[in-house]
Design an enzyme around this catalytic site. Structure first.
Site, PDB file in Angstrom:
ATOM      1  N   ARG A   1      -6.623  32.864  23.128  1.00  0.00           N
ATOM      2  CA  ARG A   1      -6.890  33.171  21.707  1.00  0.00           C
ATOM      3  C   ARG A   1      -5.774  32.640  20.817  1.00  0.00           C
ATOM      4  O   ARG A   1      -6.023  32.133  19.724  1.00  0.00           O
ATOM      5  CB  ARG A   1      -7.066  34.687  21.527  1.00  0.00           C
ATOM      6  CG  ARG A   1      -7.562  35.062  20.135  1.00  0.00           C
ATOM      7  CD  ARG A   1      -7.935  36.535  20.024  1.00  0.00           C
ATOM      8  NE  ARG A   1      -6.773  37.408  20.125  1.00  0.00           N
ATOM      9  CZ  ARG A   1      -6.838  38.734  20.093  1.00  0.00           C
ATOM     10  NH1 ARG A   1      -8.006  39.340  19.948  1.00  0.00           N
ATOM     11  NH2 ARG A   1      -5.752  39.463  20.185  1.00  0.00           N
TER      12      ARG A   1
ATOM     13  N   LYS B   1      -6.096  34.716  14.361  1.00  0.00           N
ATOM     14  CA  LYS B   1      -5.083  35.778  14.280  1.00  0.00           C
ATOM     15  C   LYS B   1      -3.817  35.165  13.684  1.00  0.00           C
ATOM     16  O   LYS B   1      -2.860  34.844  14.391  1.00  0.00           O
ATOM     17  CB  LYS B   1      -4.847  36.386  15.667  1.00  0.00           C
ATOM     18  CG  LYS B   1      -4.184  37.745  15.618  1.00  0.00           C
ATOM     19  CD  LYS B   1      -4.333  38.468  16.930  1.00  0.00           C
ATOM     20  CE  LYS B   1      -3.400  39.652  17.026  1.00  0.00           C
ATOM     21  NZ  LYS B   1      -3.562  40.667  15.980  1.00  0.00           N
TER      22      LYS B   1
ATOM     23  N   GLU C   1     -14.219  45.560  10.206  1.00  0.00           N
ATOM     24  CA  GLU C   1     -13.274  46.092  11.188  1.00  0.00           C
ATOM     25  C   GLU C   1     -12.212  46.925  10.499  1.00  0.00           C
ATOM     26  O   GLU C   1     -12.167  47.015   9.275  1.00  0.00           O
ATOM     27  CB  GLU C   1     -12.637  44.950  11.992  1.00  0.00           C
ATOM     28  CG  GLU C   1     -11.862  43.956  11.153  1.00  0.00           C
ATOM     29  CD  GLU C   1     -11.238  42.821  11.967  1.00  0.00           C
ATOM     30  OE1 GLU C   1     -11.164  42.913  13.198  1.00  0.00           O
ATOM     31  OE2 GLU C   1     -10.822  41.843  11.335  1.00  0.00           O
TER      32      GLU C   1
HETATM   33  N1  PMP Z   1      -8.846  43.349  14.442  1.00  0.00           N
HETATM   34  C1  PMP Z   1      -7.649  43.077  13.907  1.00  0.00           C
HETATM   35  C2  PMP Z   1      -7.571  42.683  12.475  1.00  0.00           C
HETATM   36  C3  PMP Z   1      -6.485  43.170  14.687  1.00  0.00           C
HETATM   37  O1  PMP Z   1      -5.289  42.906  14.166  1.00  0.00           O
HETATM   38  C4  PMP Z   1      -6.600  43.563  16.050  1.00  0.00           C
HETATM   39  C5  PMP Z   1      -5.362  43.678  16.898  1.00  0.00           C
HETATM   40  N2  PMP Z   1      -5.051  42.453  17.503  1.00  0.00           N
HETATM   41  C6  PMP Z   1      -7.881  43.849  16.561  1.00  0.00           C
HETATM   42  C7  PMP Z   1      -8.978  43.724  15.724  1.00  0.00           C
HETATM   43  C8  PMP Z   1      -8.070  44.246  17.998  1.00  0.00           C
HETATM   44  O2  PMP Z   1      -7.871  43.155  18.840  1.00  0.00           O
HETATM   45  P1  PMP Z   1      -7.277  43.316  20.313  1.00  0.00           P
HETATM   46  O3  PMP Z   1      -8.162  44.274  21.029  1.00  0.00           O
HETATM   47  O4  PMP Z   1      -7.312  41.958  20.881  1.00  0.00           O
HETATM   48  O5  PMP Z   1      -5.898  43.865  20.151  1.00  0.00           O
END
Ligand code: PMP
Length: 286
Positions: free
Chosen positions: A50, A146, A179
């Site tokens: 990622r 990200k 989210e």
């Molecule tokens: N959405 C956002 C905006 C985030 O910052 C995160 C944390 N990385 C997540 C969702 C959850 O992703 P992950 O399960 O890969 O940590």
């Protein structure tokens, strides 16, 4: 605590990067938050993939192979003798001039921080609000990337702070549920589990993917489907997922109590199963 920067380890107080780094000047960079449980880095390969996808989307060429990036994470844990940790892996555009043109930045900066972190226990659930700040549209700055620019989430978090709750949920630009500020959302109604699709301005969370797999293997009906606030208000259970958050149930949204403020049976089941496997999927450190 020793911190990795561009090939060397530094003590925390000496771990510094340039004020000309575009990661700082423009938020021009990408990162991952990763966990290690009992000496196993949870889904390290998926996190590295990622990270490289985020970088590629920004035309940021990481001049290290993925295997080397994995080693950086492993070495950072080893040098700090950590088995249970939260890891922050960051790649910035690097040092440039005061203009925003990335071509002025010759080498990306890579740093990695690992701090001790025990798994969260005895979570009582969280209260959330719906933020009036909309999640970035996919055609503006896709939340699938990200990037170091977290201002969209931070603005929503500030609203949650003012409201005296733990977290804020963001809607996408069309008004569908997207989210949380740092986590994905799951909704359960009549034993069917739903989570917003990637087209609803969400990060493809690695915990999200893990929970989807666990739910499928456990025989639950699980769908990626666009949802509105109505779906949240009438939900039987709501929970969030994330590397830091793991699985946490929501007890209140916009003042409305969910499942009498208690941990629901489906969330409990998925959460227990996640705890059972989290130290078993990934790369061994030692
Ligand atoms: N959405 C956002 C905006 C985030 O910052 C995160 C944390 N990385 C997540 C969702 C959850 O992703 P992950 O399960 O890969 O940590």
């Amino acid at each position: 605590m020793k911190i990795y920067i561009d090939g060397n380890f530094f003590e925390k107080e000496d771990a510094k990067i340039s004020v000309y780094d575009h990661g700082l000047l423009y938020g021009d960079g990408v990162f991952e938050g990763i966990r290690a449980y009992e000496g196993v880095v949870f889904k390290l390969k998926e996190h590295i993939d990622r990270l490289y996808d985020s970088a590629e989307s920004l035309a940021l060429k990481i001049q290290l192979p993925k295997e080397k990036m994995e080693e950086i994470v492993i070495e950072t844990l080893k040098i700090n003798k950590l088995t249970d940790a939260y890891i922050r892996l960051v790649v910035t555009r690097g040092v440039g001039d005061l203009g925003l043109d990335p071509r002025k930045c010759k080498y990306p900066t890579v740093f990695c921080i690992a701090e001790p972190m025990e798994p969260l226990l005895g979570e009582d659930g969280i209260k959330v609000i719906t933020s009036s700040i909309r999640r970035l549209p996919v055609d503006v700055l896709n939340p699938a990337v990200k990037s170091l620019n977290y201002l969209n989430s931070i603005l929503a978090k500030i609203q949650a702070n003012y409201a005296g709750v733990h977290e804020a949920f963001l809607l996408d630009s069309e008004g569908y549920v997207a989210e949380g500020t740092g986590d994905n959302i799951f909704v359960i109604k009549n034993s069917v589990i739903k989570t917003p699709p990637l087209s609803s301005s969400v990060l493809k969370g690695i915990t999200r993917d893990t929970v989807v797999d666990i739910a499928k293997e456990s025989g639950y009906k699980i769908l990626e489907e666009k949802m509105t606030l109505h779906d949240l208000f009438v939900a039987d259970e709501i929970f969030i997922t994330g590397t830091a958050a793991e699985l946490i149930h929501v007890i209140e949204i916009d003042g409305r109590v969910i499942n009498e403020g208690k941990l629901g049976s489906v969330t409990k089941d998925l959460s227990q199963k996640f705890k059972e496997i989290r130290s078993k999927i990934g790369r061994k450190v030692y």
